[in-house]
Design a protein around this motif. Structure first.
Motif, PDB file in Angstrom:
ATOM      1  N   SER A   1      68.158  10.021 -52.289  1.00 54.19           N
ATOM      2  CA  SER A   1      68.842  10.661 -51.181  1.00 54.19           C
ATOM      3  C   SER A   1      69.208   9.618 -50.133  1.00 54.19           C
ATOM      4  CB  SER A   1      67.949  11.745 -50.554  1.00 54.19           C
ATOM      5  OG  SER A   1      68.542  12.289 -49.394  1.00 54.19           O
ATOM      6  N   GLU A   2      70.340   9.849 -49.482  1.00 52.87           N
ATOM      7  CA  GLU A   2      70.760   8.961 -48.407  1.00 52.87           C
ATOM      8  C   GLU A   2      70.417   9.531 -47.029  1.00 52.87           C
ATOM      9  OE1 GLU A   2      74.823   7.822 -48.765  1.00 52.87           O
ATOM     10  OE2 GLU A   2      74.700   7.407 -50.909  1.00 52.87           O
ATOM     11  N   GLU A   3      69.743  10.686 -47.015  1.00 58.04           N
ATOM     12  CA  GLU A   3      69.345  11.298 -45.748  1.00 58.04           C
ATOM     13  C   GLU A   3      68.242  10.471 -45.095  1.00 58.04           C
ATOM     14  OE1 GLU A   3      70.847  13.774 -44.348  1.00 58.04           O
ATOM     15  OE2 GLU A   3      72.192  14.109 -46.058  1.00 58.04           O
ATOM     16  N   PRO A   4      68.436   9.983 -43.872  1.00 51.56           N
ATOM     17  CA  PRO A   4      67.429   9.123 -43.223  1.00 51.56           C
ATOM     18  C   PRO A   4      66.089   9.804 -43.031  1.00 51.56           C
ATOM     19  CG  PRO A   4      69.534   9.007 -42.057  1.00 51.56           C
ATOM     20  CD  PRO A   4      69.647  10.127 -43.038  1.00 51.56           C
ATOM     21  N   GLU A   5      66.092  11.125 -42.760  1.00 55.32           N
ATOM     22  CA  GLU A   5      64.822  11.804 -42.501  1.00 55.32           C
ATOM     23  C   GLU A   5      63.965  11.960 -43.750  1.00 55.32           C
ATOM     24  OE1 GLU A   5      68.145  14.887 -42.984  1.00 55.32           O
ATOM     25  OE2 GLU A   5      67.803  13.003 -41.891  1.00 55.32           O
ATOM     26  N   LEU A   6      64.578  11.821 -44.936  1.00 55.74           N
ATOM     27  CA  LEU A   6      63.819  11.938 -46.182  1.00 55.74           C
ATOM     28  C   LEU A   6      63.238  10.612 -46.651  1.00 55.74           C
ATOM     29  CD1 LEU A   6      66.029  14.380 -48.303  1.00 55.74           C
ATOM     30  CD2 LEU A   6      63.941  14.899 -47.040  1.00 55.74           C
ATOM     31  N   GLN A   7      63.696   9.502 -46.098  1.00 58.51           N
ATOM     32  CA  GLN A   7      63.259   8.191 -46.567  1.00 58.51           C
ATOM     33  C   GLN A   7      61.751   7.961 -46.392  1.00 58.51           C
ATOM     34  OE1 GLN A   7      65.415   6.339 -48.403  1.00 58.51           O
ATOM     35  NE2 GLN A   7      66.673   8.152 -48.049  1.00 58.51           N
ATOM     36  N   PRO A   8      61.137   8.306 -45.238  1.00 54.95           N
ATOM     37  CA  PRO A   8      59.678   8.126 -45.125  1.00 54.95           C
ATOM     38  C   PRO A   8      58.900   8.940 -46.149  1.00 54.95           C
ATOM     39  CG  PRO A   8      60.661   8.429 -42.957  1.00 54.95           C
ATOM     40  CD  PRO A   8      61.732   8.737 -43.955  1.00 54.95           C
ATOM     41  N   LEU A   9      59.367  10.161 -46.445  1.00 58.25           N
ATOM     42  CA  LEU A   9      58.697  10.998 -47.447  1.00 58.25           C
ATOM     43  C   LEU A   9      58.797  10.371 -48.828  1.00 58.25           C
ATOM     44  CD1 LEU A   9      57.289  13.628 -48.259  1.00 58.25           C
ATOM     45  CD2 LEU A   9      59.557  14.684 -48.469  1.00 58.25           C
ATOM     46  N   ILE A  10      59.990   9.901 -49.188  1.00 56.41           N
ATOM     47  CA  ILE A  10      60.176   9.249 -50.496  1.00 56.41           C
ATOM     48  C   ILE A  10      59.346   7.978 -50.579  1.00 56.41           C
ATOM     49  CG2 ILE A  10      61.868   8.121 -51.986  1.00 56.41           C
ATOM     50  CD1 ILE A  10      63.978  10.043 -50.867  1.00 56.41           C
ATOM     51  N   PHE A  11      59.320   7.202 -49.500  1.00 56.69           N
ATOM     52  CA  PHE A  11      58.535   5.964 -49.474  1.00 56.69           C
ATOM     53  C   PHE A  11      57.056   6.258 -49.687  1.00 56.69           C
ATOM     54  CE2 PHE A  11      56.082   2.626 -47.438  1.00 56.69           C
ATOM     55  CZ  PHE A  11      56.727   1.471 -47.839  1.00 56.69           C
TER      56      PHE A  11
ATOM     57  N   THR B   1      60.304  -1.659 -61.207  1.00 59.60           N
ATOM     58  CA  THR B   1      61.254  -0.844 -60.441  1.00 59.60           C
ATOM     59  C   THR B   1      60.751  -0.443 -59.055  1.00 59.60           C
ATOM     60  OG1 THR B   1      60.368   1.164 -61.482  1.00 59.60           O
ATOM     61  CG2 THR B   1      62.258   0.111 -62.538  1.00 59.60           C
ATOM     62  N   ILE B   2      59.503   0.008 -58.949  1.00 60.29           N
ATOM     63  CA  ILE B   2      59.038   0.637 -57.710  1.00 60.29           C
ATOM     64  C   ILE B   2      58.999  -0.334 -56.530  1.00 60.29           C
ATOM     65  CG2 ILE B   2      57.188   1.957 -56.625  1.00 60.29           C
ATOM     66  CD1 ILE B   2      58.780   3.401 -58.771  1.00 60.29           C
ATOM     67  N   PRO B   3      58.445  -1.558 -56.650  1.00 59.10           N
ATOM     68  CA  PRO B   3      58.417  -2.442 -55.476  1.00 59.10           C
ATOM     69  C   PRO B   3      59.798  -2.697 -54.874  1.00 59.10           C
ATOM     70  CG  PRO B   3      56.946  -3.270 -57.164  1.00 59.10           C
ATOM     71  CD  PRO B   3      57.724  -2.150 -57.792  1.00 59.10           C
ATOM     72  N   LYS B   4      60.810  -2.881 -55.711  1.00 57.11           N
ATOM     73  CA  LYS B   4      62.162  -3.103 -55.198  1.00 57.11           C
ATOM     74  C   LYS B   4      62.673  -1.876 -54.453  1.00 57.11           C
ATOM     75  CE  LYS B   4      66.233  -4.791 -54.489  1.00 57.11           C
ATOM     76  NZ  LYS B   4      66.426  -5.735 -53.339  1.00 57.11           N
ATOM     77  N   MET B   5      62.411  -0.690 -55.005  1.00 55.32           N
ATOM     78  CA  MET B   5      62.853   0.529 -54.340  1.00 55.32           C
ATOM     79  C   MET B   5      62.154   0.703 -52.991  1.00 55.32           C
ATOM     80  SD  MET B   5      62.402   4.499 -55.305  1.00 55.32           S
ATOM     81  CE  MET B   5      60.860   4.419 -54.422  1.00 55.32           C
ATOM     82  N   LEU B   6      60.843   0.439 -52.942  1.00 57.20           N
ATOM     83  CA  LEU B   6      60.097   0.551 -51.690  1.00 57.20           C
ATOM     84  C   LEU B   6      60.611  -0.457 -50.654  1.00 57.20           C
ATOM     85  CD1 LEU B   6      56.458   0.987 -53.081  1.00 57.20           C
ATOM     86  CD2 LEU B   6      57.960   2.759 -52.155  1.00 57.20           C
ATOM     87  N   TRP B   7      60.909  -1.657 -51.108  1.00 61.52           N
ATOM     88  CA  TRP B   7      61.426  -2.679 -50.194  1.00 61.52           C
ATOM     89  C   TRP B   7      62.793  -2.276 -49.635  1.00 61.52           C
ATOM     90  CZ3 TRP B   7      60.038  -6.378 -47.162  1.00 61.52           C
ATOM     91  CH2 TRP B   7      60.953  -7.320 -46.704  1.00 61.52           C
ATOM     92  N   ASN B   8      63.647  -1.705 -50.482  1.00 60.74           N
ATOM     93  CA  ASN B   8      64.960  -1.268 -50.008  1.00 60.74           C
ATOM     94  C   ASN B   8      64.847  -0.150 -48.976  1.00 60.74           C
ATOM     95  OD1 ASN B   8      66.252  -3.113 -51.582  1.00 60.74           O
ATOM     96  ND2 ASN B   8      67.358  -1.643 -52.839  1.00 60.74           N
ATOM     97  N   ILE B   9      63.912   0.761 -49.191  1.00 63.09           N
ATOM     98  CA  ILE B   9      63.709   1.827 -48.204  1.00 63.09           C
ATOM     99  C   ILE B   9      63.180   1.236 -46.900  1.00 63.09           C
ATOM    100  CG2 ILE B   9      62.356   3.898 -47.661  1.00 63.09           C
ATOM    101  CD1 ILE B   9      62.442   4.623 -50.603  1.00 63.09           C
ATOM    102  N   TYR B  10      62.281   0.276 -47.018  1.00 59.05           N
ATOM    103  CA  TYR B  10      61.669  -0.324 -45.826  1.00 59.05           C
ATOM    104  C   TYR B  10      62.712  -1.049 -44.970  1.00 59.05           C
ATOM    105  CZ  TYR B  10      58.629  -3.278 -42.975  1.00 59.05           C
ATOM    106  OH  TYR B  10      58.016  -3.918 -41.919  1.00 59.05           O
ATOM    107  N   ILE B  11      63.619  -1.774 -45.628  1.00 59.56           N
ATOM    108  CA  ILE B  11      64.631  -2.520 -44.864  1.00 59.56           C
ATOM    109  C   ILE B  11      65.922  -1.717 -44.690  1.00 59.56           C
ATOM    110  CG2 ILE B  11      63.704  -4.738 -45.651  1.00 59.56           C
ATOM    111  CD1 ILE B  11      66.061  -4.937 -47.582  1.00 59.56           C
ATOM    112  N   GLN B  12      65.893  -0.456 -45.181  1.00 51.36           N
ATOM    113  CA  GLN B  12      67.045   0.439 -45.053  1.00 51.36           C
ATOM    114  C   GLN B  12      68.301  -0.173 -45.677  1.00 51.36           C
ATOM    115  OE1 GLN B  12      67.443   1.627 -40.957  1.00 51.36           O
ATOM    116  NE2 GLN B  12      65.401   2.524 -40.854  1.00 51.36           N
ATOM    117  N   SER B  13      68.165  -0.546 -46.940  1.00 51.00           N
ATOM    118  CA  SER B  13      69.272  -1.153 -47.679  1.00 51.00           C
ATOM    119  C   SER B  13      69.304  -0.577 -49.092  1.00 51.00           C
ATOM    120  CB  SER B  13      69.109  -2.668 -47.730  1.00 51.00           C
ATOM    121  OG  SER B  13      70.055  -3.256 -48.599  1.00 51.00           O
ATOM    122  N   GLN B  14      70.469  -0.558 -49.697  1.00 43.10           N
ATOM    123  CA  GLN B  14      70.629  -0.108 -51.084  1.00 43.10           C
ATOM    124  C   GLN B  14      71.045  -1.246 -52.012  1.00 43.10           C
ATOM    125  OE1 GLN B  14      73.595   2.974 -50.327  1.00 43.10           O
ATOM    126  NE2 GLN B  14      72.061   4.554 -50.717  1.00 43.10           N
TER     127      GLN B  14
END
Length: 340
Positions: A18-28, A77-90
């Motif tokens: 999801s690209e919704e900002p409010e969902l990013q902490p939950l996904i992380f 896969t997971i560390p890269k995804m977590l890092w992208n969420i943390y720095i808010q990048s895709q």
């Protein structure tokens, strides 16, 4: 305006869930929790098997290898995804994407082959119990694992080289949280028919072949269990296969779900959710499946934690200190008394 053709693009965009900002902490938080559970759960299985000499058998040797592969599979896969969420990048670079494709294919193939080898091990143990130690001797076990690694390395290398020949253009958006092979091939502007052909042929050979072997092994196992006269003997023989059958069913059902969903829809969210099942959920559940239904694993884990607790207790005890000066003085005093 014509789209620019790029043989080697600089980066891809991973759309994720999801690209919704409010969902990013939950996904992380969700994926971080699942990743930690996966790593620690599989590490405990490896430590329990290596620390208990009673578990130095072919079945647990293959299980420890499977746990190691599951840790690597998830870590791709997971560390890269977590890092992208943390720095808010895709963004993922082209090189990192190719590396991710390589290791995903490698560890997915190893999972497949190790499950097949474990089915063969159960077949030898139940159908040929008198010759089991000869059939599954340590040398044979090591060869089976090495062959699994060799085939997986060659297969992943072939798929990666096929991707490298592709040219890309336009918006390079991957509807996943990682670089999934089929999705990368779909983004190509150049002819991708050879890639599709290789993917389908290797899928038939390297997925259909092991699955056929597993099915054959368990057909023979079921026939042997049926011939056992006592109900207790049947239960004992079947109980050694339940955990493996559960993991096989989970792995193949989730993998099949990924390709069915990707063929039926191009939705980013549905494709990513389906991929999550076999890249995250299956490696996370494997330690629970094997530990909850396996008395030997539970006993080894209890022993491991008991020994660790004893070591921590001993480390906290005060260390006795010897004062050489006091003994020297006492010795001199005794000497003076004798002298007087």
């Amino acid at each position: 305006m014509a789209q620019k053709n790029l043989t080697r693009p600089s980066e891809f965009l991973l759309l994720g869930f999801s690209e919704e900002p409010e969902l990013q902490p939950l996904i992380f938080g969700l994926f971080l929790s699942m990743y930690l559970i996966t790593v620690f759960g599989n590490l405990l299985i490896i430590l329990a098997i290596n620390s208990d000499s009673h578990l130095h058998t072919p079945m647990y040797f293959f299980l420890s290898n499977l746990s190691f592969v599951d840790i690597c599979f998830t870590s791709t896969t997971i560390p890269k995804m977590l890092w992208n969420i943390y720095i808010q990048s895709q963004v993922i670079t082209y090189e990192a994407c190719i590396i991710q494709v390589y290791f995903l294919m490698l560890f997915a193939g190893l999972d497949d082959f190790l499950l097949t080898v474990m089915a063969y091990d159960r077949f030898a143990a139940i159908c040929h119990p008198l010759y089991y130690t000869v059939i599954m001797n340590p040398k044979v076990c090591r060869i089976l694992v090495l062959v699994s690694w060799a085939i997986s390395v060659l297969h992943s290398l072939l798929q990666t080289l096929m991707v490298l020949r592709l040219s890309f253009c336009g918006e390079l958006e991957v509807p996943h949280y990682f670089c999934e092979l089929n999705q990368i091939v779909r983004l190509a502007c150049s002819d991708s028919f050879p890639n599709d052909l290789v993917i389908y042929i290797t899928a038939v050979l390297l997925a259909g072949g092991p699955l056929t072997g597993i099915f054959y092994s368990y057909t023979k196992i079921a026939s042997s269990i049926h011939r056992i006269s006592s109900a207790q003997g049947k239960y004992k023989a079947f109980s050694t296969c339940v955990s493996h059958l559960s993991v096989v069913s989970l792995f193949y059902c989730t993998s099949l779900g990924v390709y069915v969903s990707s063929a039926a829809t191009h939705s980013s969210q549905s494709s990513a959710t389906a991929s999550m099942m076999y890249t995250v959920v299956t490696p996370m559940l494997n330690p629970f499946i094997y530990s909850l239904r396996n008395r030997d694993i539970k006993r080894a884990l209890k022993t491991f934690f008991r020994i660790a607790a004893i070591k921590r207790t001993l480390e906290r005890l005060p260390t006795p200190v010897f004062w050489s000066g006091d003994f020297h003085g006492l010795s001199m005093g005794s000497h003076r008394v004798r002298h007087d």
